[in-house]
Design a protein around this motif. Structure first.
Motif, PDB file in Angstrom:
ATOM      1  N   CYS A 159     -12.099  -2.467  31.785  1.00  0.00           N
ATOM      2  CA  CYS A 159     -11.550  -3.798  31.539  1.00  0.00           C
ATOM      3  C   CYS A 159     -11.450  -4.612  32.823  1.00  0.00           C
ATOM      4  O   CYS A 159     -11.810  -5.795  32.860  1.00  0.00           O
ATOM      5  N   HIS A 160     -10.968  -3.963  33.884  1.00  0.00           N
ATOM      6  CA  HIS A 160     -10.830  -4.691  35.144  1.00  0.00           C
ATOM      7  C   HIS A 160     -12.188  -5.134  35.680  1.00  0.00           C
ATOM      8  O   HIS A 160     -12.339  -6.239  36.204  1.00  0.00           O
ATOM      9  N   GLU A 161     -13.198  -4.278  35.559  1.00  0.00           N
ATOM     10  CA  GLU A 161     -14.540  -4.651  36.008  1.00  0.00           C
ATOM     11  C   GLU A 161     -15.056  -5.850  35.230  1.00  0.00           C
ATOM     12  O   GLU A 161     -15.690  -6.753  35.803  1.00  0.00           O
ATOM     13  N   LEU A 162     -14.822  -5.880  33.920  1.00  0.00           N
ATOM     14  CA  LEU A 162     -15.296  -7.004  33.111  1.00  0.00           C
ATOM     15  C   LEU A 162     -14.559  -8.291  33.460  1.00  0.00           C
ATOM     16  O   LEU A 162     -15.161  -9.369  33.517  1.00  0.00           O
ATOM     17  N   LEU A 163     -13.265  -8.194  33.708  1.00  0.00           N
ATOM     18  CA  LEU A 163     -12.511  -9.382  34.107  1.00  0.00           C
ATOM     19  C   LEU A 163     -12.981  -9.905  35.461  1.00  0.00           C
ATOM     20  O   LEU A 163     -13.105 -11.120  35.671  1.00  0.00           O
ATOM     21  N   TYR A 164     -13.250  -9.000  36.394  1.00  0.00           N
ATOM     22  CA  TYR A 164     -13.766  -9.390  37.712  1.00  0.00           C
ATOM     23  C   TYR A 164     -15.118 -10.093  37.559  1.00  0.00           C
ATOM     24  O   TYR A 164     -15.365 -11.142  38.175  1.00  0.00           O
ATOM     25  N   TRP A 165     -15.984  -9.522  36.734  1.00  0.00           N
ATOM     26  CA  TRP A 165     -17.300 -10.128  36.474  1.00  0.00           C
ATOM     27  C   TRP A 165     -17.141 -11.499  35.837  1.00  0.00           C
ATOM     28  O   TRP A 165     -17.821 -12.459  36.232  1.00  0.00           O
ATOM     29  N   ASP A 166     -16.239 -11.618  34.878  1.00  0.00           N
ATOM     30  CA  ASP A 166     -16.034 -12.890  34.190  1.00  0.00           C
ATOM     31  C   ASP A 166     -15.605 -13.975  35.172  1.00  0.00           C
ATOM     32  O   ASP A 166     -16.123 -15.100  35.136  1.00  0.00           O
ATOM     33  N   ARG A 167     -14.694 -13.636  36.065  1.00  0.00           N
ATOM     34  CA  ARG A 167     -14.208 -14.631  37.026  1.00  0.00           C
ATOM     35  C   ARG A 167     -15.271 -15.044  38.030  1.00  0.00           C
ATOM     36  O   ARG A 167     -15.228 -16.155  38.556  1.00  0.00           O
ATOM     37  N   ASN A 168     -16.196 -14.159  38.296  1.00  0.00           N
ATOM     38  CA  ASN A 168     -17.211 -14.446  39.316  1.00  0.00           C
ATOM     39  C   ASN A 168     -18.537 -14.919  38.743  1.00  0.00           C
ATOM     40  O   ASN A 168     -19.519 -15.040  39.486  1.00  0.00           O
ATOM     41  N   THR A 169     -18.583 -15.207  37.461  1.00  0.00           N
ATOM     42  CA  THR A 169     -19.807 -15.734  36.837  1.00  0.00           C
ATOM     43  C   THR A 169     -19.462 -16.922  35.955  1.00  0.00           C
ATOM     44  O   THR A 169     -19.956 -17.044  34.837  1.00  0.00           O
ATOM     45  N   GLN A 170     -18.616 -17.803  36.458  1.00  0.00           N
ATOM     46  CA  GLN A 170     -18.229 -18.978  35.683  1.00  0.00           C
ATOM     47  C   GLN A 170     -19.358 -20.000  35.609  1.00  0.00           C
ATOM     48  O   GLN A 170     -19.460 -20.744  34.633  1.00  0.00           O
ATOM     49  N   TYR A 171     -20.208 -20.011  36.646  1.00  0.00           N
ATOM     50  CA  TYR A 171     -21.272 -21.006  36.710  1.00  0.00           C
ATOM     51  C   TYR A 171     -22.608 -20.336  36.999  1.00  0.00           C
ATOM     52  O   TYR A 171     -22.673 -19.288  37.644  1.00  0.00           O
ATOM     53  N   CYS A 172     -23.657 -20.942  36.525  1.00  0.00           N
ATOM     54  CA  CYS A 172     -25.010 -20.401  36.667  1.00  0.00           C
ATOM     55  C   CYS A 172     -25.436 -20.385  38.128  1.00  0.00           C
ATOM     56  O   CYS A 172     -25.281 -21.388  38.842  1.00  0.00           O
ATOM     57  N   GLY A 173     -26.001 -19.282  38.568  1.00  0.00           N
ATOM     58  CA  GLY A 173     -26.487 -19.172  39.931  1.00  0.00           C
ATOM     59  C   GLY A 173     -27.807 -19.900  40.153  1.00  0.00           C
ATOM     60  O   GLY A 173     -28.242 -20.060  41.292  1.00  0.00           O
ATOM     61  N   VAL A 174     -28.453 -20.367  39.086  1.00  0.00           N
ATOM     62  CA  VAL A 174     -29.730 -21.079  39.200  1.00  0.00           C
ATOM     63  C   VAL A 174     -29.517 -22.587  39.204  1.00  0.00           C
ATOM     64  O   VAL A 174     -29.984 -23.291  40.096  1.00  0.00           O
ATOM     65  N   CYS A 175     -28.789 -23.096  38.191  1.00  0.00           N
ATOM     66  CA  CYS A 175     -28.653 -24.555  38.069  1.00  0.00           C
ATOM     67  C   CYS A 175     -27.227 -25.054  38.228  1.00  0.00           C
ATOM     68  O   CYS A 175     -27.002 -26.269  38.298  1.00  0.00           O
ATOM     69  N   GLY A 176     -26.247 -24.164  38.254  1.00  0.00           N
ATOM     70  CA  GLY A 176     -24.862 -24.562  38.468  1.00  0.00           C
ATOM     71  C   GLY A 176     -24.095 -24.984  37.229  1.00  0.00           C
ATOM     72  O   GLY A 176     -22.922 -25.336  37.321  1.00  0.00           O
ATOM     73  N   ALA A 177     -24.725 -24.920  36.073  1.00  0.00           N
ATOM     74  CA  ALA A 177     -24.044 -25.304  34.832  1.00  0.00           C
ATOM     75  C   ALA A 177     -23.071 -24.202  34.400  1.00  0.00           C
ATOM     76  O   ALA A 177     -23.203 -23.052  34.822  1.00  0.00           O
ATOM     77  N   PRO A 178     -22.113 -24.540  33.545  1.00  0.00           N
ATOM     78  CA  PRO A 178     -21.173 -23.520  33.068  1.00  0.00           C
ATOM     79  C   PRO A 178     -21.885 -22.409  32.289  1.00  0.00           C
ATOM     80  O   PRO A 178     -22.877 -22.655  31.594  1.00  0.00           O
ATOM     81  N   MET A 179     -21.357 -21.182  32.435  1.00  0.00           N
ATOM     82  CA  MET A 179     -21.844 -20.043  31.660  1.00  0.00           C
ATOM     83  C   MET A 179     -20.936 -19.839  30.458  1.00  0.00           C
ATOM     84  O   MET A 179     -19.750 -20.155  30.498  1.00  0.00           O
ATOM     85  N   GLU A 180     -21.484 -19.314  29.370  1.00  0.00           N
ATOM     86  CA  GLU A 180     -20.688 -18.980  28.201  1.00  0.00           C
ATOM     87  C   GLU A 180     -21.013 -17.566  27.755  1.00  0.00           C
ATOM     88  O   GLU A 180     -22.111 -17.059  28.005  1.00  0.00           O
ATOM     89  N   MET A 181     -20.047 -16.910  27.109  1.00  0.00           N
ATOM     90  CA  MET A 181     -20.260 -15.559  26.634  1.00  0.00           C
ATOM     91  C   MET A 181     -21.332 -15.545  25.549  1.00  0.00           C
ATOM     92  O   MET A 181     -21.338 -16.381  24.647  1.00  0.00           O
ATOM     93  N   LYS A 182     -22.256 -14.598  25.649  1.00  0.00           N
ATOM     94  CA  LYS A 182     -23.255 -14.389  24.606  1.00  0.00           C
ATOM     95  C   LYS A 182     -22.897 -13.157  23.786  1.00  0.00           C
ATOM     96  O   LYS A 182     -22.917 -13.179  22.558  1.00  0.00           O
ATOM     97  N   THR A 183     -22.611 -12.056  24.483  1.00  0.00           N
ATOM     98  CA  THR A 183     -22.088 -10.853  23.848  1.00  0.00           C
ATOM     99  C   THR A 183     -20.855 -10.423  24.632  1.00  0.00           C
ATOM    100  O   THR A 183     -20.446 -11.096  25.584  1.00  0.00           O
TER     101      THR A 183
END
Length: 257
Positions: free
Chosen positions: A91-115
């Motif tokens: 759970c902690h790893e997923l929360l850490y990942w979620d906080r550090n992937t708020q925006y796209c590393g390619v274009c900078g747009a917001p990311m949304e959960m897919k799965t």
């Protein structure tokens, strides 16, 4: 439906005190804390018995409710069952990942959960998944002795094993040889896989090995290590605590050699 709620404030985990004075993870239909609009509740794979799991970060620790106690994730190893401790780490790893992937590393747009374990960019469609930082850790044997080291980033005075991150373009055994040479100046042989361990501090995978000394004199990489020496079973320094694979490898040596 009742579920387990893994609630974190930083690296501290919310535990529920049970009537017999043991601890568990809060299990209820409603979250044990107020779900503000800014809180992202993440769904996590259920336990093997089908128990649903949710996890979330809070900004302020729970201190005013006698039913609950905040506990460091590492310390929770000694209060929770192994199943719940491992799920807390995930759970902690997923929360850490979620906080550090708020925006796209390619274009900078917001990311949304897919799965539950992937995100998609709302603009360019790039998909990302949680990434692991893979590291090796190795116990080096020389006859009846083993090499133990104290890294500069250790918070206690215990001695551990040579360890380091796997680099791109190398396999695990190559990483073991390289890290041992870089950190100690030793050449090793007979590398043997021991086991692996998730290490959610914040998102690692530790892969453990044993290896035999071949040649060289110990020359510590002073940027990483400040102490190191050969030790026998009868003259060991303080060694890592029980939750770590370093301790598992050492215990196996102590018990079986």
């Amino acid at each position: 439906m009742k579920r387990l709620w893994f609630v974190f404030c930083g690296m501290d985990l919310l535990l529920e005190r049970l009537p017999d004075d043991t601890y568990s993870i809060p299990y209820s239909e409603e979250a044990p804390v107020e779900l503000k609009s800014s809180i992202h509740v993440m769904s996590v794979a259920p336990l093997d018995d089908g128990t649903p799991v949710s996890t979330l970060y809070i900004d302020t620790p729970v201190t005013n409710d006698a039913r609950y106690q905040m506990c460091g994730l590492r310390a929770s190893f000694y209060r929770l069952s192994e199943i719940l401790y491992l799920k807390a780490g995930k759970c902690h790893e997923l929360l850490y990942w979620d906080r550090n992937t708020q925006y796209c590393g390619v274009c900078g747009a917001p990311m949304e959960m897919k799965t539950d374990i992937s995100k998609r960019c709302t603009n360019c469609g790039k998909e990302v998944w949680p990434q692991l930082a893979t590291a090796i850790i190795v116990l080096i044997h020389r006859g009846e002795e083993v090499l133990l080291v104290h890294a500069r980033n250790f918070k206690g005075d215990f001695y551990g094993l040579v360890a380091g991150f796997v680099e791109t373009g190398e396999n695990l055994e190559e990483a073991v040889r390289r890290e041992v040479m870089e950190e100690t100046g030793l050449t090793i042989k007979n590398i043997r896989y021991f086991g692996s361990q998730p290490w959610p501090y914040p998102c690692g995978l530790m892969v453990g090995f044993n290896a035999d000394y071949e040649s060289g004199e110990v020359r510590l990489q002073r940027e990483e290590l400040n102490k190191g020496a050969w030790f026998t079973k009868d003259h060991l320094p303080t060694i890592p605590e029980k939750l770590s694979i370093a301790r598992m490898i050492l215990d196996d040596w102590l018990e079986n050699s």
